[in-house]
Scaffold this active site. Sequence first.
Site, mmCIF file in Angstrom:
data_model
loop_
_atom_site.group_PDB
_atom_site.id
_atom_site.type_symbol
_atom_site.label_atom_id
_atom_site.label_comp_id
_atom_site.label_asym_id
_atom_site.label_seq_id
_atom_site.Cartn_x
_atom_site.Cartn_y
_atom_site.Cartn_z
ATOM 1 N N ILE A 56 -8.657 7.434 -12.753
ATOM 2 C CA ILE A 56 -9.019 6.393 -11.797
ATOM 3 C C ILE A 56 -8.793 6.858 -10.364
ATOM 4 O O ILE A 56 -9.576 6.538 -9.469
ATOM 5 C CB ILE A 56 -8.204 5.109 -12.081
ATOM 6 C CG1 ILE A 56 -8.576 4.535 -13.453
ATOM 7 C CG2 ILE A 56 -8.451 4.065 -10.994
ATOM 8 C CD1 ILE A 56 -7.670 3.416 -13.912
ATOM 9 N N TYR B 161 6.257 -0.383 -18.507
ATOM 10 C CA TYR B 161 5.000 -0.457 -17.761
ATOM 11 C C TYR B 161 4.741 -1.874 -17.261
ATOM 12 O O TYR B 161 4.432 -2.087 -16.080
ATOM 13 C CB TYR B 161 3.844 0.008 -18.638
ATOM 14 C CG TYR B 161 2.540 0.143 -17.899
ATOM 15 C CD1 TYR B 161 2.316 1.228 -17.062
ATOM 16 C CD2 TYR B 161 1.534 -0.809 -18.034
ATOM 17 C CE1 TYR B 161 1.117 1.362 -16.364
ATOM 18 C CE2 TYR B 161 0.334 -0.689 -17.345
ATOM 19 C CZ TYR B 161 0.133 0.403 -16.516
ATOM 20 O OH TYR B 161 -1.053 0.523 -15.825
ATOM 21 N N SER C 30 -8.081 6.657 -20.155
ATOM 22 C CA SER C 30 -7.382 7.600 -19.286
ATOM 23 C C SER C 30 -6.226 8.219 -20.057
ATOM 24 O O SER C 30 -5.937 7.847 -21.194
ATOM 25 C CB SER C 30 -6.861 6.895 -18.029
ATOM 26 O OG SER C 30 -5.756 6.074 -18.356
ATOM 27 N N LYS D 55 4.843 -3.009 -13.238
ATOM 28 C CA LYS D 55 3.630 -3.503 -12.580
ATOM 29 C C LYS D 55 3.830 -4.937 -12.088
ATOM 30 O O LYS D 55 3.298 -5.314 -11.031
ATOM 31 C CB LYS D 55 2.432 -3.427 -13.535
ATOM 32 C CG LYS D 55 1.984 -2.010 -13.835
ATOM 33 C CD LYS D 55 1.543 -1.261 -12.586
ATOM 34 C CE LYS D 55 0.950 0.099 -12.911
ATOM 35 N NZ LYS D 55 0.507 0.838 -11.702
#
Length: 253
Positions: free
Chosen positions: A13, A166, A201, A170
């Site tokens: 990305i 994660y 990804s 975030k």
Amino acid sequence: MPVALVTGANKGIGYSTAAGLARRGFTVWLGARNQTRGEAAAASLRALGLDARFIELDVTNEESIDRAVEVIGTNTSALDTLVNNAGISTEGANFEFTPPSQLGLSRIRDAFEVNLFGAIAVTQKFLPLLRRSAAPRIVNVSSELGSMILNTSDGNSLGHIEPLAYKTSKAALNMATVMFARELRADGFKVNAATPGLVASDLSGKGNADVLRGRPGFKTPDDGARIIVDLATLPSHGPTGGFFRDGLQTVPW
């Protein structure tokens, strides 16, 4: 010509974001820890006629950030756009995550070092250069996995995905976005968080992009970068302090 910095831009990305900004007329600095990969990524964009430059940048290393500020500051009068894209997952590949009760603290700390503290450190260090811009923009690449509301809504599919480090890193990045946006609003900044959506990804494991590419529901990096580029190039009447997905659709916190 406007100038942008994208962290973690040697692939995925980040690379697609750098390419998208360069196509809109930006001089883009591709931040990456690995010089060989970063130089190759920048060279591939230059081969397309785009103005792309590599900058060695480890968002977890204060000296590395300071050197990047010095190099970019020497080569330009202002930084117009900062994209805090560098991010990691420390919890396994292909969504085979360690249960929260079993995840070691060292893996949680590693995720926060990059996903939260790295983004804050880069933002703070580059603020003097951003303040020189007539239209400064900061985009924090977050994830809908960090949305409290989406994770607790009945029938939402995100609740069964349990990457503790994660998700929490975030969610914390989202709060940091709100706080920076409030502080910098009066100075003309637009500070927003973006969720690229489910993108094939290597985020959760080396080679994971190859495994996930083409599977139902997974976007390409170019698809995921679209909302980031849009937020990075917002007009003066655009929003600040928000959380958005593709099409500038608001995502609940």
